[in-house]
Design a protein around this motif. Structure first.
Motif, PDB file in Angstrom:
ATOM      1  N   LEU A 335      -0.438  -5.744  -0.948  1.00 10.02           N
ATOM      2  CA  LEU A 335      -1.732  -5.631  -1.622  1.00 10.02           C
ATOM      3  C   LEU A 335      -1.808  -4.358  -2.453  1.00 10.02           C
ATOM      4  O   LEU A 335      -2.289  -4.370  -3.596  1.00 10.02           O
ATOM      5  CB  LEU A 335      -2.861  -5.658  -0.598  1.00 10.02           C
ATOM      6  N   ALA A 336      -1.358  -3.248  -1.893  1.00 15.22           N
ATOM      7  CA  ALA A 336      -1.419  -1.983  -2.616  1.00 15.22           C
ATOM      8  C   ALA A 336      -0.557  -2.014  -3.867  1.00 15.22           C
ATOM      9  O   ALA A 336      -0.974  -1.580  -4.952  1.00 15.22           O
ATOM     10  CB  ALA A 336      -0.994  -0.836  -1.691  1.00 15.22           C
ATOM     11  N   ARG A 337       0.658  -2.536  -3.728  1.00 10.06           N
ATOM     12  CA  ARG A 337       1.545  -2.619  -4.893  1.00 10.06           C
ATOM     13  C   ARG A 337       0.931  -3.490  -5.986  1.00 10.06           C
ATOM     14  O   ARG A 337       0.932  -3.124  -7.171  1.00 10.06           O
ATOM     15  CB  ARG A 337       2.891  -3.195  -4.477  1.00 10.06           C
ATOM     16  N   SER A 338       0.404  -4.630  -5.609  1.00  4.75           N
ATOM     17  CA  SER A 338      -0.140  -5.570  -6.599  1.00  4.75           C
ATOM     18  C   SER A 338      -1.356  -5.006  -7.313  1.00  4.75           C
ATOM     19  O   SER A 338      -1.631  -5.369  -8.469  1.00  4.75           O
ATOM     20  CB  SER A 338      -0.508  -6.890  -5.912  1.00  4.75           C
ATOM     21  N   ALA A 339      -2.096  -4.122  -6.640  1.00  7.66           N
ATOM     22  CA  ALA A 339      -3.335  -3.587  -7.217  1.00  7.66           C
ATOM     23  C   ALA A 339      -3.136  -2.303  -8.005  1.00  7.66           C
ATOM     24  O   ALA A 339      -4.110  -1.751  -8.524  1.00  7.66           O
ATOM     25  CB  ALA A 339      -4.362  -3.353  -6.108  1.00  7.66           C
ATOM     26  N   GLY A 340      -1.897  -1.812  -8.105  1.00 10.86           N
ATOM     27  CA  GLY A 340      -1.662  -0.656  -8.959  1.00 10.86           C
ATOM     28  C   GLY A 340      -1.011   0.544  -8.317  1.00 10.86           C
ATOM     29  O   GLY A 340      -0.796   1.560  -8.988  1.00 10.86           O
ATOM     30  N   ALA A 341      -0.668   0.490  -7.019  1.00 12.09           N
ATOM     31  CA  ALA A 341       0.052   1.602  -6.406  1.00 12.09           C
ATOM     32  C   ALA A 341       1.435   1.734  -7.031  1.00 12.09           C
ATOM     33  O   ALA A 341       2.075   0.739  -7.376  1.00 12.09           O
ATOM     34  CB  ALA A 341       0.166   1.390  -4.896  1.00 12.09           C
ATOM     35  N   LEU A 342       1.898   2.966  -7.168  1.00 13.90           N
ATOM     36  CA  LEU A 342       3.227   3.211  -7.721  1.00 13.90           C
ATOM     37  C   LEU A 342       4.323   2.939  -6.705  1.00 13.90           C
ATOM     38  O   LEU A 342       5.492   2.764  -7.064  1.00 13.90           O
ATOM     39  CB  LEU A 342       3.330   4.661  -8.200  1.00 13.90           C
ATOM     40  N   GLY A 343       3.966   2.913  -5.445  1.00 15.77           N
ATOM     41  CA  GLY A 343       4.901   2.638  -4.369  1.00 15.77           C
ATOM     42  C   GLY A 343       4.129   2.619  -3.070  1.00 15.77           C
ATOM     43  O   GLY A 343       3.075   3.233  -2.956  1.00 15.77           O
ATOM     44  N   ALA A 344       4.656   1.908  -2.084  1.00 14.20           N
ATOM     45  CA  ALA A 344       3.985   1.827  -0.791  1.00 14.20           C
ATOM     46  C   ALA A 344       5.001   1.515   0.284  1.00 14.20           C
ATOM     47  O   ALA A 344       6.021   0.856   0.023  1.00 14.20           O
ATOM     48  CB  ALA A 344       2.879   0.772  -0.802  1.00 14.20           C
ATOM     49  N   ARG A 345       4.731   1.981   1.493  1.00 15.61           N
ATOM     50  CA  ARG A 345       5.648   1.753   2.615  1.00 15.61           C
ATOM     51  C   ARG A 345       4.906   1.927   3.931  1.00 15.61           C
ATOM     52  O   ARG A 345       3.878   2.592   3.987  1.00 15.61           O
ATOM     53  CB  ARG A 345       6.826   2.728   2.583  1.00 15.61           C
ATOM     54  N   MET A 346       5.426   1.328   4.974  1.00 16.00           N
ATOM     55  CA  MET A 346       4.947   1.641   6.310  1.00 16.00           C
ATOM     56  C   MET A 346       5.353   3.079   6.640  1.00 16.00           C
ATOM     57  O   MET A 346       6.334   3.602   6.105  1.00 16.00           O
ATOM     58  CB  MET A 346       5.498   0.687   7.351  1.00 16.00           C
ATOM     59  N   THR A 347       4.597   3.728   7.518  1.00 18.01           N
ATOM     60  CA  THR A 347       4.948   5.071   7.967  1.00 18.01           C
ATOM     61  C   THR A 347       4.835   5.104   9.478  1.00 18.01           C
ATOM     62  O   THR A 347       3.988   4.436  10.064  1.00 18.01           O
ATOM     63  CB  THR A 347       4.045   6.138   7.312  1.00 18.01           C
ATOM     64  N   GLY A 348       5.704   5.860  10.130  1.00 19.09           N
ATOM     65  CA  GLY A 348       5.708   5.888  11.585  1.00 19.09           C
ATOM     66  C   GLY A 348       6.715   4.927  12.156  1.00 19.09           C
ATOM     67  O   GLY A 348       7.561   4.360  11.449  1.00 19.09           O
ATOM     68  N   GLY A 349       6.618   4.703  13.464  1.00 12.71           N
ATOM     69  CA  GLY A 349       7.609   3.909  14.161  1.00 12.71           C
ATOM     70  C   GLY A 349       7.568   2.433  13.849  1.00 12.71           C
ATOM     71  O   GLY A 349       8.543   1.712  14.057  1.00 12.71           O
ATOM     72  N   GLY A 350       6.425   1.936  13.360  1.00 18.44           N
ATOM     73  CA  GLY A 350       6.321   0.536  12.996  1.00 18.44           C
ATOM     74  C   GLY A 350       5.720  -0.329  14.084  1.00 18.44           C
ATOM     75  O   GLY A 350       5.072   0.171  15.001  1.00 18.44           O
TER      76      GLY A 350
END
Length: 401
Positions: A335-350
């Motif tokens: 969702l973040a990528r599609s809406a205009g974020a330059l990059g996105a990722r999970m953070t932490g252990g998952g």
């Protein structure tokens, strides 16, 4: 570089001091606070001698303390419902791994490690904080580090310098690994103790080398947006331990104590020496280490907007090779990528928890709207969204009112 927290008193410190007065009828002798963290990139690399790039959050866990003349440890915490919960009193010489359990285990584990180092003075402790629990933002490490600083002060060891803080991080990690039973690496505790405001901490967990790299995203019109999916995770109940055992096994097969020694060009030879089931995990670690080095180079050049592709690649690797993402995290990232974020990722252990997105300020409203709408359409709880600002590490707080 001195990493001591600034003198202003956080909301967590005020709550801890006020709760201490409620429980004990007087002010504490001092209040110590430690932050949660966001890891910009470098996930699941810290327990194999790799590279990480965290920064501290403004959210903190505070420990208000009064020191005793015996070896008794009393602990209370202000719960999320604003009710004070008490753990049974403990004698420091009697502490053994596995007892107590729950939130008090993190406090007891630190006291247990310090006892092994000859520090057994008791204390009355009251905890409060605003680091979201179960969100992959290191609430447990914040609790351990604040407790460690408080108990060290009570045993005559106040105001540790930068090198001493790195040592204390190792003690706090040992408390989590050996007393609580969660096999985390040293990233979280080192970030909580050693980060400074306005910087990310470039840490080589193999050598212990640390560098503070300036990181002021706001000055370039960018925001690191935290997306707490509210899908709670617990490392002790997840596949985290399985991943660590698999990486330890792969390192034994490779005859190394650190995957950080393998660069990307050597990856084909490294993978060829491993059984099929180990290859995706090791591929993630080696390529993730390369991504950390790439991001550090870009940040040193002030090219903040260019790190987005590394964040994207990190998440894809964590999802596909290391297999620690979750449907909620994948949704948040997409969702973040599609809406205009330059990059996105999970953070932490998952396995739940939070994601981060690098968002241009002029796209932030649309990104946040898309996240809320997308989670609603998926019949999920609304995500908690807030900007992550690189903040100071742990320290003693100023006098509280």
């Amino acid at each position: 570089m001195n990493n001591t927290a600034p003198p202003e008193t956080s909301d967590a410190a005020r709550l801890a001091a006020a709760s201490f007065r409620t429980v004990h009828g007087e002010a504490p002798e001092g209040v110590w606070a430690a932050p949660g963290r966001v890891n910009l990139v470098g996930e699941h690399t810290d327990y194999s001698g790799g590279y990480v790039l965290p920064f501290a959050l403004p959210h903190r866990t505070a420990v208000a303390a009064r020191f005793r003349d015996d070896t008794t440890l009393t602990v209370a915490t202000l719960g999320s419902d604003r009710r004070i919960q008490h753990a049974p009193p403990m004698r420091v010489p009697d502490l053994t791994p596995g007892t107590p359990t729950g939130w008090a285990a993190y406090v007891a584990g630190v006291a247990w490690v310090l006892r092994e180092l000859g520090m057994s003075r008791g204390a009355d402790l009251v905890l409060a904080g605003d680091v979201p629990t179960g969100a992959g933002l290191s609430s447990s490490a914040a609790l351990e580090c604040a407790t460690a600083l408080a108990l060290l002060a009570g045993n005559g060891h106040a105001d540790p310098d930068d090198d001493e803080r790195a040592t204390i991080a190792g003690w706090a990690q040992r408390a989590e690994n050996e007393f609580v039973g969660v096999p985390t690496g040293v990233l979280d505790q080192t970030a909580s103790l050693c980060c400074v405001g306005g910087h990310v901490l470039f840490l080589d967990t193999g050598s212990g080398r640390r560098e503070q790299v300036p990181f002021d995203a706001a000055a370039t019109g960018l925001t690191v947006l935290v997306i707490d999916t509210r899908a709670r995770h617990r490392h002790s109940e997840s596949g985290y331990a399985d991943r660590r055992r698999s990486i330890d096994h792969a390192m034994r097969l490779l005859g190394t104590g650190s995957l950080g020694e393998f660069d990307r060009p050597r990856l084909p030879d490294v993978l060829a020496a491993l059984p099929e089931e180990s290859r995706p995990l090791v591929r993630h670690v080696v390529t993730e280490n390369a991504r950390v080095l790439s991001v550090v180079r870009l940040l040193r050049q002030g090219r903040y907007a260019d790190i987005g592709s590394a964040l994207d690649a990190s998440h894809d690797s964590l999802r596909d090779d290391f297999r620690v993402s979750s449907p909620e995290l994948d949704l948040a990232v997409d969702l973040a990528r599609s809406a205009g974020a330059l990059g996105a990722r999970m953070t932490g252990g998952g396995f739940g928890g939070s994601a981060i997105a690098l968002v241009p300020d002029d796209a932030r409203a649309s990104v946040e709207s898309a996240l809320r709408r997308g989670f609603r359409d998926a019949r999920l709880r609304p995500p908690r969204l807030f900007p992550a600002v690189p903040s100071p590490g742990a320290g003693r707080c100023a006098a509280t009112p």
